[in-house]
Design a protein around this motif. Structure first.
Motif, PDB file in Angstrom:
ATOM      1  N   GLU A   1       7.024 -20.025  37.623  1.00  0.00           N
ATOM      2  CA  GLU A   1       8.170 -19.260  37.142  1.00  0.00           C
ATOM      3  C   GLU A   1       8.898 -18.536  38.263  1.00  0.00           C
ATOM      4  O   GLU A   1      10.105 -18.311  38.189  1.00  0.00           O
ATOM      5  CB  GLU A   1       7.712 -18.247  36.098  1.00  0.00           C
ATOM      6  CG  GLU A   1       7.135 -18.895  34.853  1.00  0.00           C
ATOM      7  CD  GLU A   1       6.733 -17.877  33.819  1.00  0.00           C
ATOM      8  OE1 GLU A   1       7.591 -17.484  33.008  1.00  0.00           O
ATOM      9  OE2 GLU A   1       5.560 -17.459  33.832  1.00  0.00           O
ATOM     10  N   GLU A   2       8.165 -18.160  39.291  1.00  0.00           N
ATOM     11  CA  GLU A   2       8.783 -17.427  40.393  1.00  0.00           C
ATOM     12  C   GLU A   2       7.855 -17.450  41.596  1.00  0.00           C
ATOM     13  O   GLU A   2       6.636 -17.559  41.447  1.00  0.00           O
ATOM     14  CB  GLU A   2       9.058 -15.976  39.980  1.00  0.00           C
ATOM     15  CG  GLU A   2       9.799 -15.168  41.034  1.00  0.00           C
ATOM     16  CD  GLU A   2      10.182 -13.780  40.542  1.00  0.00           C
ATOM     17  OE1 GLU A   2      10.120 -12.836  41.358  1.00  0.00           O
ATOM     18  OE2 GLU A   2      10.535 -13.643  39.357  1.00  0.00           O
ATOM     19  N   VAL A   3       8.438 -17.358  42.782  1.00  0.00           N
ATOM     20  CA  VAL A   3       7.650 -17.179  44.003  1.00  0.00           C
ATOM     21  C   VAL A   3       7.746 -15.711  44.397  1.00  0.00           C
ATOM     22  O   VAL A   3       8.832 -15.203  44.692  1.00  0.00           O
ATOM     23  CB  VAL A   3       8.150 -18.076  45.148  1.00  0.00           C
ATOM     24  CG1 VAL A   3       7.345 -17.801  46.424  1.00  0.00           C
ATOM     25  CG2 VAL A   3       8.026 -19.549  44.759  1.00  0.00           C
TER      26      VAL A   3
ATOM     27  N   ALA B   1      -3.609 -29.614  40.133  1.00  0.00           N
ATOM     28  CA  ALA B   1      -2.855 -28.384  40.397  1.00  0.00           C
ATOM     29  C   ALA B   1      -3.134 -27.923  41.821  1.00  0.00           C
ATOM     30  O   ALA B   1      -4.293 -27.751  42.204  1.00  0.00           O
ATOM     31  CB  ALA B   1      -3.238 -27.291  39.406  1.00  0.00           C
ATOM     32  N   ILE B   2      -2.070 -27.743  42.592  1.00  0.00           N
ATOM     33  CA  ILE B   2      -2.185 -27.242  43.962  1.00  0.00           C
ATOM     34  C   ILE B   2      -1.382 -25.952  44.061  1.00  0.00           C
ATOM     35  O   ILE B   2      -0.180 -25.942  43.767  1.00  0.00           O
ATOM     36  CB  ILE B   2      -1.685 -28.278  44.980  1.00  0.00           C
ATOM     37  CG1 ILE B   2      -2.518 -29.561  44.872  1.00  0.00           C
ATOM     38  CG2 ILE B   2      -1.762 -27.712  46.404  1.00  0.00           C
ATOM     39  CD1 ILE B   2      -2.058 -30.668  45.778  1.00  0.00           C
ATOM     40  N   ASN B   3      -2.057 -24.873  44.444  1.00  0.00           N
ATOM     41  CA  ASN B   3      -1.440 -23.541  44.424  1.00  0.00           C
ATOM     42  C   ASN B   3      -0.786 -23.260  43.075  1.00  0.00           C
ATOM     43  O   ASN B   3       0.269 -22.624  42.992  1.00  0.00           O
ATOM     44  CB  ASN B   3      -0.425 -23.386  45.558  1.00  0.00           C
ATOM     45  CG  ASN B   3      -1.064 -22.853  46.831  1.00  0.00           C
ATOM     46  OD1 ASN B   3      -2.283 -22.712  46.919  1.00  0.00           O
ATOM     47  ND2 ASN B   3      -0.251 -22.560  47.832  1.00  0.00           N
ATOM     48  N   GLY B   4      -1.425 -23.778  42.020  1.00  0.00           N
ATOM     49  CA  GLY B   4      -0.942 -23.534  40.671  1.00  0.00           C
ATOM     50  C   GLY B   4       0.154 -24.456  40.199  1.00  0.00           C
ATOM     51  O   GLY B   4       0.601 -24.346  39.052  1.00  0.00           O
ATOM     52  N   VAL B   5       0.599 -25.393  41.044  1.00  0.00           N
ATOM     53  CA  VAL B   5       1.694 -26.300  40.690  1.00  0.00           C
ATOM     54  C   VAL B   5       1.128 -27.595  40.109  1.00  0.00           C
ATOM     55  O   VAL B   5       0.287 -28.247  40.732  1.00  0.00           O
ATOM     56  CB  VAL B   5       2.561 -26.633  41.921  1.00  0.00           C
ATOM     57  CG1 VAL B   5       3.739 -27.522  41.515  1.00  0.00           C
ATOM     58  CG2 VAL B   5       3.054 -25.362  42.587  1.00  0.00           C
TER      59      VAL B   5
ATOM     60  N   GLU C   1      12.070 -26.354  46.347  1.00  0.00           N
ATOM     61  CA  GLU C   1      12.891 -25.144  46.381  1.00  0.00           C
ATOM     62  C   GLU C   1      12.230 -23.962  45.690  1.00  0.00           C
ATOM     63  O   GLU C   1      12.424 -22.810  46.093  1.00  0.00           O
ATOM     64  CB  GLU C   1      14.242 -25.419  45.718  1.00  0.00           C
ATOM     65  CG  GLU C   1      15.196 -24.237  45.750  1.00  0.00           C
ATOM     66  CD  GLU C   1      16.546 -24.559  45.129  1.00  0.00           C
ATOM     67  OE1 GLU C   1      17.372 -23.633  45.005  1.00  0.00           O
ATOM     68  OE2 GLU C   1      16.774 -25.738  44.769  1.00  0.00           O
ATOM     69  N   HIS C   2      11.418 -24.230  44.659  1.00  0.00           N
ATOM     70  CA  HIS C   2      10.948 -23.145  43.799  1.00  0.00           C
ATOM     71  C   HIS C   2       9.440 -22.889  43.873  1.00  0.00           C
ATOM     72  O   HIS C   2       8.894 -22.201  42.998  1.00  0.00           O
ATOM     73  CB  HIS C   2      11.349 -23.431  42.351  1.00  0.00           C
ATOM     74  CG  HIS C   2      12.829 -23.445  42.140  1.00  0.00           C
ATOM     75  ND1 HIS C   2      13.595 -22.292  42.101  1.00  0.00           N
ATOM     76  CD2 HIS C   2      13.700 -24.480  41.990  1.00  0.00           C
ATOM     77  CE1 HIS C   2      14.864 -22.615  41.910  1.00  0.00           C
ATOM     78  NE2 HIS C   2      14.957 -23.931  41.845  1.00  0.00           N
ATOM     79  N   THR C   3       8.759 -23.413  44.881  1.00  0.00           N
ATOM     80  CA  THR C   3       7.338 -23.119  45.078  1.00  0.00           C
ATOM     81  C   THR C   3       7.074 -22.891  46.566  1.00  0.00           C
ATOM     82  O   THR C   3       7.976 -23.010  47.392  1.00  0.00           O
ATOM     83  CB  THR C   3       6.434 -24.273  44.581  1.00  0.00           C
ATOM     84  OG1 THR C   3       6.524 -25.379  45.501  1.00  0.00           O
ATOM     85  CG2 THR C   3       6.831 -24.739  43.192  1.00  0.00           C
ATOM     86  N   ASN C   4       5.820 -22.599  46.888  1.00  0.00           N
ATOM     87  CA  ASN C   4       5.453 -22.370  48.291  1.00  0.00           C
ATOM     88  C   ASN C   4       4.682 -23.542  48.891  1.00  0.00           C
ATOM     89  O   ASN C   4       3.945 -23.368  49.868  1.00  0.00           O
ATOM     90  CB  ASN C   4       4.620 -21.086  48.417  1.00  0.00           C
ATOM     91  CG  ASN C   4       3.255 -21.205  47.733  1.00  0.00           C
ATOM     92  OD1 ASN C   4       2.917 -22.238  47.159  1.00  0.00           O
ATOM     93  ND2 ASN C   4       2.468 -20.142  47.789  1.00  0.00           N
ATOM     94  N   LEU C   5       4.843 -24.745  48.320  1.00  0.00           N
ATOM     95  CA  LEU C   5       4.020 -25.872  48.765  1.00  0.00           C
ATOM     96  C   LEU C   5       4.405 -26.413  50.136  1.00  0.00           C
ATOM     97  O   LEU C   5       3.599 -27.062  50.791  1.00  0.00           O
ATOM     98  CB  LEU C   5       4.075 -27.008  47.738  1.00  0.00           C
ATOM     99  CG  LEU C   5       3.346 -26.738  46.423  1.00  0.00           C
ATOM    100  CD1 LEU C   5       3.341 -27.983  45.557  1.00  0.00           C
ATOM    101  CD2 LEU C   5       1.927 -26.259  46.672  1.00  0.00           C
TER     102      LEU C   5
END
Length: 213
Positions: free
Chosen positions: A7-9, A139-143, A165-169
């Motif tokens: 939902e958000e970083v 799921a990687i870092n919750g994604v 754009e919307h995660t920290n992967l």
């Protein structure tokens, strides 16, 4: 229970060590995702409890068990973290069932651009190989991601522009530790097969013993 749709970083703005655990203060871009005290929230895929809320940030407590099993021991001020609230009963499941119970910490091996997409190769989590299947979920870092390719010692996922754009992967530090949780359905199937095998072995032993008598 979560779905792996971030939902958000957020950004870690303070790390305080308490006893054997850690208190994390995480800043959000909006009023903290409509959280209330005691809520669960997935931080990089690890389920934590909200213990304090301010205007634009919240605090969670991280236990020694979670520190030992996740990448949260590496957090410092400025670390970007993926955030997701728990699945609502009446909500659609856009990803897959994610418990928020991290199985292992892994690292990226490579990132290769394919047009607007990025194919990322990760090391295979030790002891978890049997739960990974081609085109299965992970799921990687919750994604929530799909396994695009795999072989002994590694697996690939392909990141779409929205995920980039919307995660920290994607990180310049490719050796950065990331949390991984394998599909819970795979764990249940494996456990049931193991139980069936144990029963079959016991029945065979009993049958052989009966024949001998």
């Amino acid at each position: 229970m979560f779905t792996g749709l971030i939902e958000e970083v957020g950004t870690v703005i303070h790390v305080r060590h308490v006893s054997q655990g850690v208190r994390l203060r995480v800043a959000t871009k909006t009023s903290p995702l409509n959280l209330v005290l005691g809520d669960s929230i997935a931080v990089d895929g690890a389920c934590l409890t909200v213990v304090e809320i301010d205007d634009m940030d919240f605090v969670t407590e991280v236990s020694p068990e979670t520190i030992a099993r996740t990448n949260q021991s590496f957090y410092e001020e400025g670390t970007r973290v993926n955030l997701e609230r728990p699945l609502a009963v009446n909500a659609r499941i856009g990803g897959h069932f994610v418990q928020g119970h991290v199985d292992a910490v892994i690292r990226q091996r490579s990132q290769d651009k394919e047009g607007d997409f990025v194919r990322t190769r990760f090391e295979m989590p030790v002891g978890l190989e049997r739960y990974l299947v081609l085109k299965g979920s992970i799921a990687i870092n919750g994604v929530s991601l799909t396994i695009a390719d795999m072989d002994k010692g590694w697996f690939d996922v392909q990141l779409v522009p929205h995920t980039l754009e919307h995660t920290n992967l994607i990180s310049e530090r490719r050796a950065e530790a990331m949390n991984v949780e394998v599909d819970i359905l795979g764990k249940y199937v494996a456990r049931m097969l193991e139980a069936d095998l144990e029963v079959s072995v016991m029945e065979s032993i009993v049958a052989v013993g009966g024949d001998e008598t």
